[in-house]
Design a protein around this motif. Structure first.
Motif, short mmCIF file in Angstrom:
data_model
loop_
_atom_site.label_atom_id
_atom_site.label_comp_id
_atom_site.label_asym_id
_atom_site.label_seq_id
_atom_site.Cartn_x
_atom_site.Cartn_y
_atom_site.Cartn_z
N ALA A 164 0.84 -1.19 0.00
CA ALA A 164 0.00 0.00 0.00
C ALA A 164 0.88 1.25 0.00
O ALA A 164 1.94 1.28 0.63
N TYR A 165 0.39 2.28 -0.69
CA TYR A 165 1.11 3.54 -0.81
C TYR A 165 0.18 4.70 -0.46
O TYR A 165 -0.99 4.71 -0.86
N THR B 170 -3.85 9.52 7.74
CA THR B 170 -5.09 8.74 7.66
C THR B 170 -4.93 7.53 6.73
O THR B 170 -5.53 6.49 6.97
N ASP B 171 -4.12 7.68 5.69
CA ASP B 171 -3.83 6.52 4.82
C ASP B 171 -3.16 5.42 5.64
O ASP B 171 -3.58 4.25 5.60
N PHE B 172 -2.12 5.79 6.36
CA PHE B 172 -1.34 4.80 7.11
C PHE B 172 -2.16 4.16 8.22
O PHE B 172 -2.00 2.97 8.52
N ASN C 215 5.88 -3.56 6.65
CA ASN C 215 7.05 -3.64 5.77
C ASN C 215 6.68 -3.47 4.30
O ASN C 215 7.57 -3.36 3.45
N ASN C 216 5.40 -3.44 4.02
CA ASN C 216 4.93 -3.23 2.65
C ASN C 216 4.08 -1.97 2.52
O ASN C 216 3.33 -1.83 1.55
N VAL C 217 4.22 -1.09 3.49
CA VAL C 217 3.52 0.20 3.45
C VAL C 217 4.54 1.29 3.21
O VAL C 217 5.52 1.43 3.97
N TRP D 126 4.78 3.10 8.55
CA TRP D 126 5.28 2.79 7.21
C TRP D 126 6.74 2.39 7.31
O TRP D 126 7.41 2.68 8.28
N VAL D 127 7.23 1.73 6.27
CA VAL D 127 8.60 1.22 6.31
C VAL D 127 9.60 2.18 5.70
O VAL D 127 10.78 2.19 6.09
#
Length: 217
Positions: A158-159, A164-166, A177-179, A195-196
């Motif tokens: 996810a990006y 609020t996204d995170f 690890n995939n954000v 996020w990573v």
């Protein structure tokens, strides 16, 4: 008696005219807005349903739009360099592309046009549909992502660009690890959250995406 009645009418007439004038002014203001209301009928996008994941390919990737694929939150006609290539890499590998946006309904109509015009791959577009959604972006996006999970999709990456996204990604169980966070144009750092990595640009992520897509899931 006649004089009294005339005096009474004379005394109240200015107040009546004052009230009527304000009512007329309000009516004219409403009529002036009517073309805008008519123009924006249909501005909001039709809600995009979530289909069950196919048994042979249930991988999906999530992209916020404003500030993540665009240069800034309110620069809705702009595109970050390398954004199209990043999204296309996932699409070419067979991933379901999920686009999320909390954009106001008046400007939602432009999203599919903008995506097509700039060469982004097809994907499911999910936007706010109510005042409740617009008051809590994290809850709105989390709700959409939970619907994907309930339908058998695996959210592998996810990006986003906002806290609020995170928050939504974390609540939806996406591995931190995939954000990845995108730093907004002109900002000194990425917005806080789980996020990573903070990305200043998309090109610096393309090699990672290529390596990630070669790895088994």
């Amino acid at each position: 008696m006649q004089t009294g009645r005339q005096g009474s009418i004379s005394t109240n007439a200015p107040n009546a005219w004052h009230t009527d004038r304000h009512l007329l002014a309000r009516l004219m203001r409403n009529l002036a807005c009517l073309p805008l209301y008519l123009l924006c009928v249909g501005c909001a996008l039709t809600p995009h349903g979530v289909a069950p994941a196919p048994p042979d390919n249930n991988l999906a990737v999530v992209f916020d739009i404003d500030g993540t694929l665009t240069t800034r939150v309110h620069a809705i006609r702009s595109t970050r360099t390398g954004a199209v290539s990043a999204v296309q890499a996932y699409a070419d590998a067979g991933y379901e592309v999920i686009y999320l946006s909390a954009r106001h309904p008046l400007f939602q109509w432009h999203i599919p046009i903008w995506l097509e015009r700039h060469g982004f791959p097809e994907g499911a577009i999910h936007v706010t549909e109510s005042t409740t959604h617009r008051k809590d972006h994290a809850a709105f996006k989390h709700g959409v992502l939970e619907e994907y999970r309930d339908n058998g999709w695996k959210l592998v990456a996810a990006y986003g660009d906002s806290t609020t996204d995170f928050e939504a990604y974390a609540n939806a169980g996406i591995d931190r690890n995939n954000v990845f966070a995108l730093k907004r144009e002109g900002a000194q750092a990425c917005e806080p959250g789980i996020w990573v990595k903070c990305l200043a640009t998309w090109p610096e992520q393309l090699e990672h995406i290529s390596n990630e897509l070669r790895a088994p899931h």
